[in-house]
Scaffold this motif. Structure first.
Motif, mmCIF file in Angstrom:
data_model
loop_
_atom_site.group_PDB
_atom_site.id
_atom_site.type_symbol
_atom_site.label_atom_id
_atom_site.label_comp_id
_atom_site.label_asym_id
_atom_site.label_seq_id
_atom_site.Cartn_x
_atom_site.Cartn_y
_atom_site.Cartn_z
ATOM 1 N N THR A 24 0.831 -1.206 0.000
ATOM 2 C CA THR A 24 0.000 0.000 0.000
ATOM 3 C C THR A 24 0.862 1.251 0.000
ATOM 4 O OG1 THR A 24 -1.838 -1.098 1.142
ATOM 5 C CG2 THR A 24 -1.738 1.304 1.293
ATOM 6 N N ASN A 25 1.887 1.263 0.845
ATOM 7 C CA ASN A 25 2.763 2.436 0.917
ATOM 8 C C ASN A 25 3.532 2.641 -0.388
ATOM 9 O OD1 ASN A 25 2.052 3.230 3.533
ATOM 10 N ND2 ASN A 25 3.566 1.892 4.479
ATOM 11 N N ARG A 26 4.006 1.559 -0.987
ATOM 12 C CA ARG A 26 4.737 1.699 -2.253
ATOM 13 C C ARG A 26 3.815 2.153 -3.384
ATOM 14 N NH1 ARG A 26 7.896 -2.898 -0.290
ATOM 15 N NH2 ARG A 26 6.327 -4.306 -1.140
ATOM 16 N N LEU A 27 2.587 1.637 -3.401
ATOM 17 C CA LEU A 27 1.638 2.027 -4.442
ATOM 18 C C LEU A 27 1.230 3.493 -4.334
ATOM 19 C CD1 LEU A 27 -0.659 -1.131 -4.592
ATOM 20 C CD2 LEU A 27 0.789 -0.260 -6.425
ATOM 21 N N TYR A 164 3.448 1.780 14.535
ATOM 22 C CA TYR A 164 1.998 1.638 14.643
ATOM 23 C C TYR A 164 1.353 1.228 13.313
ATOM 24 C CZ TYR A 164 1.849 3.607 19.371
ATOM 25 O OH TYR A 164 2.003 3.826 20.721
ATOM 26 N N GLY A 165 2.048 1.432 12.211
ATOM 27 C CA GLY A 165 1.607 0.855 10.945
ATOM 28 C C GLY A 165 0.485 1.569 10.222
ATOM 29 N N TYR A 166 0.345 2.892 10.433
ATOM 30 C CA TYR A 166 -0.701 3.618 9.710
ATOM 31 C C TYR A 166 -0.234 3.857 8.275
ATOM 32 C CZ TYR A 166 -5.085 6.178 9.947
ATOM 33 O OH TYR A 166 -6.398 6.565 9.804
ATOM 34 N N LEU A 202 10.882 6.327 2.073
ATOM 35 C CA LEU A 202 9.674 6.128 1.277
ATOM 36 C C LEU A 202 8.632 7.188 1.605
ATOM 37 C CD1 LEU A 202 7.897 4.565 -0.697
ATOM 38 C CD2 LEU A 202 7.292 3.009 1.189
ATOM 39 N N GLU A 203 8.494 7.491 2.863
ATOM 40 C CA GLU A 203 7.521 8.508 3.282
ATOM 41 C C GLU A 203 7.899 9.878 2.723
ATOM 42 O OE1 GLU A 203 4.821 9.151 7.272
ATOM 43 O OE2 GLU A 203 6.852 8.361 7.492
ATOM 44 N N GLN A 204 9.183 10.170 2.655
ATOM 45 C CA GLN A 204 9.614 11.425 2.051
ATOM 46 C C GLN A 204 9.192 11.497 0.586
ATOM 47 O OE1 GLN A 204 13.680 12.583 2.515
ATOM 48 N NE2 GLN A 204 13.708 12.253 4.724
ATOM 49 N N GLN A 205 9.298 10.399 -0.136
ATOM 50 C CA GLN A 205 8.880 10.386 -1.535
ATOM 51 C C GLN A 205 7.384 10.664 -1.668
ATOM 52 O OE1 GLN A 205 10.538 7.044 -3.947
ATOM 53 N NE2 GLN A 205 11.671 6.544 -2.081
ATOM 54 N N ILE A 206 6.594 10.107 -0.768
ATOM 55 C CA ILE A 206 5.146 10.329 -0.787
ATOM 56 C C ILE A 206 4.827 11.797 -0.513
ATOM 57 C CG2 ILE A 206 2.989 9.815 0.443
ATOM 58 C CD1 ILE A 206 4.133 6.945 0.853
#
Length: 213
Positions: A24-27, A164-166, A202-206
């Motif tokens: 989900t995060n990668r997509l 926490y995995g949100y 990855l979060e920075q890319q989002i």
């Protein structure tokens, strides 16, 4: 009816997030669209301690005595007085000093910050569903405490997206939407600068997709 802010299961058996969440995060990199940011809201990519602000938000657990990640880091820079102060705060019947979605303010002690605002993010619920209201409450209750204490600046981590995995994209949209709304509601004679720090690669890319960078 159960209190949605009541103590949640700790999920301490979790050692890594499942494949579905990672996918989900990668997509999110493929579907993320830019969103609007209030002029007083900005994003810092890197270590949260690089940002100078009146107060820093700690992604804490319900006991407020320290944990992993940013919680551990903030307790380290604030020193032992922080844990001593928090240990004297009242607990509820389940041992929580701060329940999910709520926030507690403490002095900054040995840190460079005037205040530390501790907030407890939500896990996914028992059906593995996200809890957007509780996550939004983390941002709004922390923001209100900063305003009530006359802070001119506040720096947030990305709450609940680590252990926490949100899901990262949904969490980012909730953070920006909530803080935009809180800033819009402020009186014109009071101004507060809000920073969100994003550390995970990855979060920075989002977030850069959200900022159209």
């Amino acid at each position: 009816m159960n209190d949605p802010h009541s103590k949640q299961s700790s999920h301490q058996d979790r050692t890594d997030h499942d494949v579905q969440l990672k996918d989900t995060n990668r997509l999110s990199l493929q579907i993320t669209q830019p969103i609007s940011f209030h002029s007083n809201l900005s994003v810092h990519f890197g270590n949260i301690l690089e940002v100078d602000a009146d107060c820093i938000v700690n992604a804490a657990n319900e006991g407020l005595l320290g944990g992993g990640g940013i919680d551990h880091l903030i307790h380290q820079i604030a020193g032992s007085e922080l844990a001593q102060f928090c240990s004297n705060l009242p607990t509820d019947s389940q041992g929580a000093r701060c329940t999910v979605g709520h926030s507690v303010i403490t002095p900054g002690f040995m840190s460079k910050y005037k205040f530390i605002i501790h907030t407890v993010g939500p896990y996914l619920d028992e059906q593995n569903r996200t809890q957007p209201k509780l996550l939004a409450d983390c941002y709004s209750t922390a923001f209100k405490l900063a305003v009530d204490n006359d802070c001119k600046s506040i720096v947030f981590p990305t709450i609940a997206t680590g252990f926490y995995g949100y899901p990262m994209l949904e969490a980012a949209q909730i953070a920006v939407g909530t803080l935009n709304a809180m800033l819009e509601q402020q009186e014109t004679d009071y101004s507060i600068n809000v920073y969100i720090t994003v550390f995970n690669d990855l979060e920075q890319q989002i977030w850069k997709k959200l900022l159209n960078k």
